[in-house]
Design an enzyme around this catalytic site. Structure first.
Site, PDB file in Angstrom:
ATOM      1  N   TRP A 190       0.859  -1.188   0.000  1.00  0.00           N
ATOM      2  CA  TRP A 190       0.000   0.000   0.000  1.00  0.00           C
ATOM      3  C   TRP A 190       0.892   1.233   0.000  1.00  0.00           C
ATOM      4  CZ3 TRP A 190      -0.165   4.015   3.610  1.00  0.00           C
ATOM      5  CH2 TRP A 190      -1.056   5.047   3.240  1.00  0.00           C
ATOM      6  N   GLU A 231      -2.994  -2.990  -2.322  1.00  0.00           N
ATOM      7  CA  GLU A 231      -4.120  -2.377  -1.590  1.00  0.00           C
ATOM      8  C   GLU A 231      -4.527  -1.041  -2.174  1.00  0.00           C
ATOM      9  OE1 GLU A 231      -3.331  -1.967   2.599  1.00  0.00           O
ATOM     10  OE2 GLU A 231      -5.258  -0.998   3.001  1.00  0.00           O
ATOM     11  N   LYS A 233      -7.117   2.508  -2.424  1.00  0.00           N
ATOM     12  CA  LYS A 233      -7.709   3.481  -1.503  1.00  0.00           C
ATOM     13  C   LYS A 233      -8.375   4.601  -2.282  1.00  0.00           C
ATOM     14  CE  LYS A 233      -6.537   5.936   2.741  1.00  0.00           C
ATOM     15  NZ  LYS A 233      -5.561   6.103   3.819  1.00  0.00           N
ATOM     16  N   ASP A 264      -9.666  -2.804   1.898  1.00  0.00           N
ATOM     17  CA  ASP A 264      -9.700  -2.290   3.266  1.00  0.00           C
ATOM     18  C   ASP A 264     -11.091  -1.687   3.479  1.00  0.00           C
ATOM     19  OD1 ASP A 264      -9.519  -0.253   5.376  1.00  0.00           O
ATOM     20  OD2 ASP A 264      -7.357  -0.622   5.358  1.00  0.00           O
ATOM     21  N   HIS A 267     -11.565   2.082   2.976  1.00  0.00           N
ATOM     22  CA  HIS A 267     -10.958   2.733   1.811  1.00  0.00           C
ATOM     23  C   HIS A 267     -11.922   3.037   0.679  1.00  0.00           C
ATOM     24  CE1 HIS A 267      -6.453   1.776   2.628  1.00  0.00           C
ATOM     25  NE2 HIS A 267      -7.067   2.315   3.653  1.00  0.00           N
ATOM     26  N   HIS A 291      -8.643  -6.011   4.889  1.00  0.00           N
ATOM     27  CA  HIS A 291      -8.239  -5.217   6.052  1.00  0.00           C
ATOM     28  C   HIS A 291      -9.497  -4.835   6.812  1.00  0.00           C
ATOM     29  CE1 HIS A 291      -3.871  -3.767   5.113  1.00  0.00           C
ATOM     30  NE2 HIS A 291      -3.971  -5.062   5.348  1.00  0.00           N
ATOM     31  N   ASP A 299     -11.668   9.371   8.208  1.00  0.00           N
ATOM     32  CA  ASP A 299     -10.647   8.441   8.688  1.00  0.00           C
ATOM     33  C   ASP A 299     -11.007   6.999   8.344  1.00  0.00           C
ATOM     34  OD1 ASP A 299      -8.323   7.595  10.218  1.00  0.00           O
ATOM     35  OD2 ASP A 299      -9.812   6.725  11.566  1.00  0.00           O
ATOM     36  N   ASP A 301      -9.326   4.314   9.681  1.00  0.00           N
ATOM     37  CA  ASP A 301      -8.592   3.389  10.548  1.00  0.00           C
ATOM     38  C   ASP A 301      -9.060   3.313  11.994  1.00  0.00           C
ATOM     39  OD1 ASP A 301      -6.554   2.450   8.616  1.00  0.00           O
ATOM     40  OD2 ASP A 301      -6.108   4.577   8.513  1.00  0.00           O
ATOM     41  N   ASP A 331      -6.678  -3.816  10.539  1.00  0.00           N
ATOM     42  CA  ASP A 331      -5.930  -2.607  10.188  1.00  0.00           C
ATOM     43  C   ASP A 331      -6.591  -1.385  10.810  1.00  0.00           C
ATOM     44  OD1 ASP A 331      -4.302  -0.696   9.204  1.00  0.00           O
ATOM     45  OD2 ASP A 331      -5.018  -0.809   7.134  1.00  0.00           O
TER      46      ASP A 331
END
Ligand code: RNT
Ligand code: ZN
Length: 424
Positions: A190, A231, A233, A264, A267, A291, A299, A301, A331
């Protein structure tokens, strides 16, 4: 065991729950066993706010941000391993540990990220073997002076070559992990390259990224030791307008080059769900890396929770009969709460999702669907939500020898008092 008077009370409750599930053709004993057997890769970076051991002050650049200042961050390999071991004692089921190249241990020597070797991860490998915890790895394309203006897609050939060497080093080290643990290590690429505002040339960086990836992946390594993943995003901080490695880019890349695609959960646009992508992407790639994370507004995460979408992602994994083709990894990084609790909450929520998926009477749902009785399908889905899942989950924890219910909070409190609070 506060949620129950004693073990017998839990067993008694479980006996009743087991019957309820048996009535719809689901064997809870089998589901518990299978759920404990699915490996979950725990992200090392929650333990120290993605700081790593290069002597930096913490995460910088890269479009990702760890906020908060909760005391007790792990400051070196010994502390991070000790914290992880403690977290593992609270998390049921099979575990892996997911490292970043930032976590090399070079005995105080400055070694360029493009020159890292398996020997710089020797302590990790020894630990992995001793604890029987397989390792995964990620090249680190952030918190570095050469990462300020693009990495693998940089217009500067010298910078690009540096990151290509870094990616190859990371794949080689992952392959050494694989040899050490006797099963493939997942190496996930990533990178944050992108643009804050509208680019005039969206094409060239993507062309360069494709070439750089080709070069990095051309180095042949035994697939029995390493699995490559890429990965995608949608956006990051400072790359709001354009991300070079977008979903379309990597979907195409993974399909063409037959590497795994990493989805993810954080993402994508908030209303775009990855649960719907699994059955599609699996038709064209060797597999997926997921993920587990939780996006909130900008955000991507936050600590993952036992949410509707997490459950739907887990169900899709088993409905597609694909647990062997899909690697599951956590993640998130939250520096504002006890980091070991963050690991525990996230990992337990994912294990719940796995159990929930394995408790689904998929055949019944599909039969209703095939018979054109979609009202029945919807009714079943709705009823399943209030089945005695919690009791089966508690029994899973009991079987795994980890605390039941919120009983894991007390040991966290002790560890904070006796260990974390001493780190100043
Ligand atoms: C960032 C990506 C990536 C990182 C880790 C630290 O948006 O999700 O997976 O979180 O590599
Ligand atoms: Zn991720």
């Amino acid at each position: 065991m506060k949620p129950y008077q004693n073990k017998e009370a839990l067993e008694q409750a479980y006996g009743l729950a087991k019957e309820v599930y048996a009535n719809i053709g689901v064997n809870t004993d089998k589901a518990i066993k299978a759920a404990l057997n699915v490996p979950v890769s725990v992200n090392c970076w929650q333990g120290d706010d993605v700081t790593g051991f290069e002597g930096s002050q913490g995460l910088s650049g890269g479009g990702i941000l760890a906020t908060g200042n909760y005391p007790g961050r792990a400051r070196n390999g010994e502390e991070l391993r000790a914290d992880a071991e403690f977290a593992f004692s609270l998390i049921p089921g099979k575990k892996r540990f997911n490292l970043h190249m930032l976590y090399a241990e070079t005995e105080g020597k400055k070694i360029g990220r493009d020159e890292l070797e398996p020997e710089h991860f020797q302590k990790w490998m020894t630990w992995s073997k001793k604890k029987k915890i397989p390792l995964d790895l990620n090249p680190s394309f952030f918190s570095h002076p050469l990462a300020e203006n693009g990495t693998l897609s940089s217009a500067d050939p010298k910078i690009r070559q540096f990151w290509i060497r870094h990616t190859i080093a990371s794949r080689r080290i992952a392959s050494a992990f694989g040899t050490n643990q006797g099963s493939p290590s997942v190496n996930d690429i990533w990178l944050p390259d992108g643009s804050k505002d509208l680019p005039a040339d969206r094409h060239s960086p993507r062309l360069r990224l494709r070439e750089a990836l080709d070069e990095s992946l051309a180095v042949p390594l035994d697939p029995k030791t390493v699995t490559d993943a890429v990965e995608c995003k949608l956006f990051g901080i400072g790359s709001e307008a354009y991300v070079v490695g977008s979903y379309d880019f990597y979907l195409g890349y993974a399909a063409k080059n037959q590497v795994k695609l990493c989805l993810d959960m954080g993402h994508f646009h908030p209303t775009e769900l990855i649960s719907d992508k699994i059955s599609a992407v699996l038709l064209f790639t060797p597999g997926l890396l997921i993920h587990f994370s939780r996006g909130i507004r900008w955000d991507s995460d936050h600590v993952c929770l036992y949410s509707d979408e997490l459950r739907e992602v887990c169900r899709e994994i088993f409905r597609q009969n694909a647990p062997d083709r899909i690697d599951l990894a956590l993640d998130f990084f939250d520096a504002s709460i006890n980091r070991i609790a963050a690991w525990t909450i996230g990992a337990r929520s994912l294990r719940k999702g796995i159990l929930d998926a394995l408790l689904e009477p998929t055949k019944l749902l599909v039969e209703a669907e095939k018979a054109g009785k979609n009202h029945e399908r919807l009714a079943l889905m709705e009823e399943l939500k209030t089945f005695p899942f919690a009791t089966v989950w508690d029994k899973l924890c009991l079987e795994a020898g980890v605390p039941v219910g919120t009983d894991w909070l007390a040991p966290i409190g002790d560890y904070e008092k006796n260990t974390l609070s001493k780190r100043t």
